[in-house]
Design a protein around this motif. Structure first.
Motif, mmCIF file in Angstrom:
data_model
loop_
_atom_site.group_PDB
_atom_site.id
_atom_site.type_symbol
_atom_site.label_atom_id
_atom_site.label_comp_id
_atom_site.label_asym_id
_atom_site.label_seq_id
_atom_site.Cartn_x
_atom_site.Cartn_y
_atom_site.Cartn_z
ATOM 1 N N UNK A 123 0.821 -1.222 0.000
ATOM 2 C CA UNK A 123 0.000 0.000 0.000
ATOM 3 C C UNK A 123 0.842 1.253 0.000
ATOM 4 N N UNK A 124 2.018 1.152 0.627
ATOM 5 C CA UNK A 124 2.830 2.364 0.695
ATOM 6 C C UNK A 124 3.354 2.749 -0.672
ATOM 7 N N UNK A 125 3.704 1.732 -1.548
ATOM 8 C CA UNK A 125 4.176 2.061 -2.886
ATOM 9 C C UNK A 125 3.067 2.650 -3.733
ATOM 10 N N UNK A 126 1.878 2.027 -3.698
ATOM 11 C CA UNK A 126 0.753 2.529 -4.497
ATOM 12 C C UNK A 126 0.319 3.918 -4.014
ATOM 13 N N UNK A 127 0.273 4.062 -2.709
ATOM 14 C CA UNK A 127 -0.138 5.373 -2.182
ATOM 15 C C UNK A 127 0.840 6.460 -2.544
ATOM 16 N N UNK A 128 2.141 6.155 -2.506
ATOM 17 C CA UNK A 128 3.132 7.170 -2.869
ATOM 18 C C UNK A 128 3.066 7.538 -4.332
ATOM 19 N N UNK A 129 2.854 6.522 -5.232
ATOM 20 C CA UNK A 129 2.766 6.804 -6.653
ATOM 21 C C UNK A 129 1.539 7.652 -6.973
ATOM 22 N N UNK A 130 0.395 7.272 -6.414
ATOM 23 C CA UNK A 130 -0.830 8.051 -6.667
ATOM 24 C C UNK A 130 -0.704 9.468 -6.114
ATOM 25 N N UNK A 131 -0.098 9.572 -4.932
ATOM 26 C CA UNK A 131 0.014 10.900 -4.326
ATOM 27 C C UNK A 131 0.914 11.798 -5.150
ATOM 28 N N UNK A 132 2.042 11.222 -5.651
ATOM 29 C CA UNK A 132 2.939 12.033 -6.482
ATOM 30 C C UNK A 132 2.279 12.476 -7.759
ATOM 31 N N UNK A 133 1.539 11.601 -8.389
ATOM 32 C CA UNK A 133 0.864 11.956 -9.626
ATOM 33 C C UNK A 133 -0.206 13.024 -9.394
ATOM 34 N N UNK A 134 -0.956 12.870 -8.288
ATOM 35 C CA UNK A 134 -2.008 13.845 -8.001
ATOM 36 C C UNK A 134 -1.399 15.209 -7.691
ATOM 37 N N UNK A 135 -0.257 15.210 -6.956
ATOM 38 C CA UNK A 135 0.383 16.483 -6.664
ATOM 39 C C UNK A 135 0.851 17.194 -7.926
ATOM 40 N N UNK A 136 1.466 16.407 -8.851
ATOM 41 C CA UNK A 136 1.901 17.004 -10.111
ATOM 42 C C UNK A 136 0.714 17.506 -10.931
ATOM 43 N N UNK A 137 -0.354 16.718 -10.954
ATOM 44 C CA UNK A 137 -1.529 17.115 -11.735
ATOM 45 C C UNK A 137 -2.137 18.415 -11.205
ATOM 46 N N UNK A 138 -2.281 18.492 -9.869
ATOM 47 C CA UNK A 138 -2.864 19.703 -9.271
ATOM 48 C C UNK A 138 -1.944 20.893 -9.481
#
Length: 409
Positions: A123-138
């Motif tokens: 979960x930590x890998x998936x959560x980090x990847x999604x969070x990084x992508x969302x931060x870049x998108x925003x």
């Protein structure tokens, strides 16, 4: 977690961003080839480079999965997302991620290991990847919205700061400058439109019809000055204009009207007003103009006589004492100094008639009191030529008869 989930997230988030930044509503478009890969799970690559964040300058973003066991069966899904150029360029930069371990494959017990089953990553890998992508998108969505707002401000700068109203240059200069910028390098001012060539600050003079109509508007006042303004305006019509003969007729008629106004004021005793009106007479008709000059000289003399006669009448009124016949007689003597034809002559004659009647009444009052001698003296003060003169003579004869009877008695 999947490409379809990413599409659903963007479909919900992008309209919200548009509403938040007061921009037109936008809808994202994701193309998955083949469409069946839209439900694949987005996982980081085994080499540590996240495939979900790889994008080229053409706007294609590759989203892939890595199973570590059966890579040919887990094909890479490619999605095309319409993103702004700034976001696409930013996505070309490499993103460092810590290496992740290979997921373990566990064969199902009931199927005898025919096909390996992928275990979900941590979960930590998936959560980090999604969070990084969302931060870049925003982040890049906000930057894009800021650029769009700046473009709107620059485009409509005149509305926000009123630059157009505060431009010190005249419209003709703006037109000339815009025309020179537009036709630079096209062969000089010969190719410029006529409006640009004419924009040199010179104002087109009004037509003769407009001048004539404007001259008539001054006549609404009806004063001598209004007719003078109309004459001055109509005289600007050139001699070669078709309206020139009609304008000359109107000018002569308006000039005579000014003289009539001056004569009317003089007849009422307003010599200063008559002189002021006559001075507004234009020199269009020379005989009439000379006549007005002579009238001005005459009215100036009469104005002086008028001032003198006003002073005489004021002194005559100051002599009057109520009930004293001799005071009225002195006032009459002052008023008689105003000769016929002079200003204030009519007023003086009116006062003489009123004061003569007052003297007669005083004498009659004395006669009724038995003061016959005083009554005769008072009645003798009534001047001839007045309405009270004949009645006063009759009263004098009657009172004298009574006085003779008293002497005989």
């Amino acid at each position: 977690m999947t490409i379809k989930g990413l599409d659903r997230f963007l479909s919900d988030r992008l309209p919200e961003l548009c509403d938040h930044h007061l921009r037109p509503k936008q809808e994202p478009l994701m193309v998955v080839n083949p469409p069946g890969k839209a439900n694949l799970v987005i996982l980081p690559d085994a080499s540590g480079v996240p495939t979900a964040a790889l994008a080229g300058r053409n706007g294609n973003m590759t989203v892939g999965t890595a199973d570590g066991f059966d890579r040919p069966q887990m094909a890479t899904a490619t999605a095309r997302i319409d993103l702004p150029p700034a976001v696409r360029n930013a996505q070309d930069l490499p993103v460092e991620k810590p290496p992740v371990s290979q997921p373990n494959a566990v064969a199902p017990a009931d199927r005898g290991g025919d096909r390996p089953n992928l275990q979900k990553p941590q979960d930590e890998h998936n959560g980090g990847s999604d969070k990084s992508f969302l931060q870049q998108l925003i982040l890049w969505s906000s930057a894009t919205a800021l650029v769009l707002l700046l473009g709107v401000f620059v485009t409509n700068k005149s509305i926000f700061i009123g630059q157009q109203e505060g431009d010190p240059r005249s419209p003709a200069e703006n037109a000339q400058n815009s025309g020179s910028q537009k036709f630079t390098g096209t062969g000089g001012s010969q190719n410029q439109p006529r409006a640009v060539q004419a924009g040199t600050g010179t104002k087109q003079p009004p037509s003769s019809q407009q001048v004539w109509a404007e001259a008539k508007t001054f006549l609404k006042d009806g004063s001598a000055s209004s007719f003078n303004k109309a004459v001055v305006k109509a005289r600007t019509i050139p001699a070669n204009d078709p309206l020139y003969p009609q304008a000359q007729q109107d000018i002569e008629r308006w000039s005579l009207t000014i003289l009539d106004i001056a004569n009317g004021r003089a007849a009422r005793g307003d010599f200063q007003g008559a002189i002021g009106a006559a001075k507004l007479m234009p020199d269009v008709n020379q005989p009439v103009y000379n006549q007005s000059k002579q009238a001005i000289a005459q009215w100036e003399e009469l104005s002086k006589d008028q001032d003198v006669n006003i002073a005489l009448l004021s002194a005559a009124k100051g002599q009057i004492k109520r009930g004293v016949a001799s005071s009225y007689s002195k006032g009459i003597q002052q008023a008689n100094k105003i000769e016929p034809g002079q200003p204030k002559y009519e007023e003086a004659q009116q006062l003489i008639g009123e004061w003569s009647e007052s003297i007669l009444k005083i004498s009659q009052l004395r006669g009724s009191q038995g003061k016959l001698k005083e009554a005769v003296e008072a009645a003798s003060l009534v001047p001839s030529g007045t309405k009270s003169y004949q009645p006063a003579q009759k009263e004098i004869a009657n009172w004298k008869t009574k006085l003779q009877r008293q002497k005989k008695g």
